[in-house]
Motif scaffolding. Sequence first.
Motif, mmCIF file in Angstrom:
data_model
loop_
_atom_site.group_PDB
_atom_site.id
_atom_site.type_symbol
_atom_site.label_atom_id
_atom_site.label_comp_id
_atom_site.label_asym_id
_atom_site.label_seq_id
_atom_site.Cartn_x
_atom_site.Cartn_y
_atom_site.Cartn_z
ATOM 1 N N ILE A 128 11.360 22.083 33.000
ATOM 2 C CA ILE A 128 11.417 23.189 32.040
ATOM 3 C C ILE A 128 12.806 23.820 32.021
ATOM 4 N N ALA A 129 13.437 23.922 33.177
ATOM 5 C CA ALA A 129 14.750 24.568 33.257
ATOM 6 C C ALA A 129 15.773 23.864 32.375
ATOM 7 N N GLU A 130 15.617 22.569 32.193
ATOM 8 C CA GLU A 130 16.542 21.829 31.328
ATOM 9 C C GLU A 130 16.575 22.415 29.919
ATOM 10 N N LEU A 131 15.457 22.984 29.482
ATOM 11 C CA LEU A 131 15.401 23.605 28.152
ATOM 12 C C LEU A 131 16.308 24.826 28.052
ATOM 13 N N TRP A 132 16.619 25.434 29.197
ATOM 14 C CA TRP A 132 17.403 26.669 29.220
ATOM 15 C C TRP A 132 18.881 26.433 29.491
ATOM 16 N N SER A 133 19.263 25.215 29.785
ATOM 17 C CA SER A 133 20.607 24.945 30.305
ATOM 18 C C SER A 133 21.745 25.327 29.352
ATOM 19 N N ALA A 134 21.520 25.318 28.068
ATOM 20 C CA ALA A 134 22.591 25.653 27.121
ATOM 21 C C ALA A 134 22.483 27.080 26.584
ATOM 22 N N TRP A 192 11.765 13.061 25.136
ATOM 23 C CA TRP A 192 11.637 13.990 24.015
ATOM 24 C C TRP A 192 12.879 14.865 23.923
ATOM 25 N N LEU A 193 13.367 15.333 25.077
ATOM 26 C CA LEU A 193 14.554 16.182 25.080
ATOM 27 C C LEU A 193 15.758 15.451 24.501
ATOM 28 N N GLU A 194 15.896 14.167 24.847
ATOM 29 C CA GLU A 194 17.046 13.417 24.363
ATOM 30 C C GLU A 194 16.962 13.174 22.862
ATOM 31 N N ALA A 195 15.750 12.955 22.349
ATOM 32 C CA ALA A 195 15.577 12.607 20.947
ATOM 33 C C ALA A 195 15.425 13.830 20.041
ATOM 34 N N ALA A 196 15.074 14.952 20.597
ATOM 35 C CA ALA A 196 14.752 16.131 19.794
ATOM 36 C C ALA A 196 16.005 16.796 19.237
ATOM 37 N N ASP A 197 15.788 17.504 18.172
ATOM 38 C CA ASP A 197 16.834 18.309 17.555
ATOM 39 C C ASP A 197 17.237 19.407 18.546
ATOM 40 N N PRO A 198 18.528 19.560 18.838
ATOM 41 C CA PRO A 198 18.964 20.580 19.807
ATOM 42 C C PRO A 198 18.477 21.981 19.452
ATOM 43 N N THR A 199 18.386 22.288 18.170
ATOM 44 C CA THR A 199 17.914 23.604 17.748
ATOM 45 C C THR A 199 16.447 23.785 18.124
ATOM 46 N N ALA A 200 15.645 22.740 17.945
ATOM 47 C CA ALA A 200 14.227 22.813 18.313
ATOM 48 C C ALA A 200 14.059 22.933 19.824
ATOM 49 N N VAL A 201 14.875 22.208 20.585
ATOM 50 C CA VAL A 201 14.820 22.293 22.050
ATOM 51 C C VAL A 201 15.162 23.705 22.494
ATOM 52 N N SER A 202 16.220 24.267 21.906
ATOM 53 C CA SER A 202 16.634 25.626 22.248
ATOM 54 C C SER A 202 15.538 26.636 21.913
ATOM 55 N N ALA A 203 14.943 26.505 20.739
ATOM 56 C CA ALA A 203 13.873 27.420 20.327
ATOM 57 C C ALA A 203 12.667 27.306 21.246
ATOM 58 N N THR A 204 12.341 26.094 21.654
ATOM 59 C CA THR A 204 11.220 25.892 22.581
ATOM 60 C C THR A 204 11.522 26.548 23.920
ATOM 61 N N GLY A 205 12.736 26.343 24.410
ATOM 62 C CA GLY A 205 13.130 26.957 25.680
ATOM 63 C C GLY A 205 13.079 28.472 25.620
#
Length: 196
Positions: A66-72, A18-31
Amino acid sequence: MADFRRPLLPGPQAFEGWLEAADPTAVSATGERIAHLLVRGTDERSDDALVERVLRLVDTEGLATIAELWSAAPSDTVAGCLWRLYLLHTWVHRQPDQAAREYAAGLAHTPVQNVVAGLGEAPSPEDVAALVDAVFHGLIRSDFDVALDRAAAFAHVASVGRAQLDSGDPHSAARLFDLARHLRRAAALERDGRLA
């Protein structure tokens, strides 16, 4: 009759996909949302359920998921702070002897009272691991600035120790020092109510 299949439980592989396929903005917002819920708590019942799911995910799948969501995330955000705490936590758990050795060497060369800024003595590697565990389990909310200051103090002392011991990588101590600097600045922002 429809073909019924039992739903698969999502494991870390499904989450990674999911992380690889998801929109980076959505991943960031989720994190960011997860980070805020862990540190700030919730006001709504629906958020309480989400926090419980996140805590279960931390316990069952591991913090790395979960930490991967915060990496950027930038260092002046709650998610960015949690990423930096995760890095410190991972290092202390994976290399406890090195962390203890560098911390001890740093204590010999760093005036602790200047590093800790009124928080008592600098935290040990074990203290930092316990502190970060408490943050990631939603147990530290009102004193998040103190947690950040203590983690920063440890990282500062360890960076000085790493430089003294000459780890072979001249940039390694500087990166650890930068992590300490980012955490210390985030603690000040948190006290001022400006940590995003």
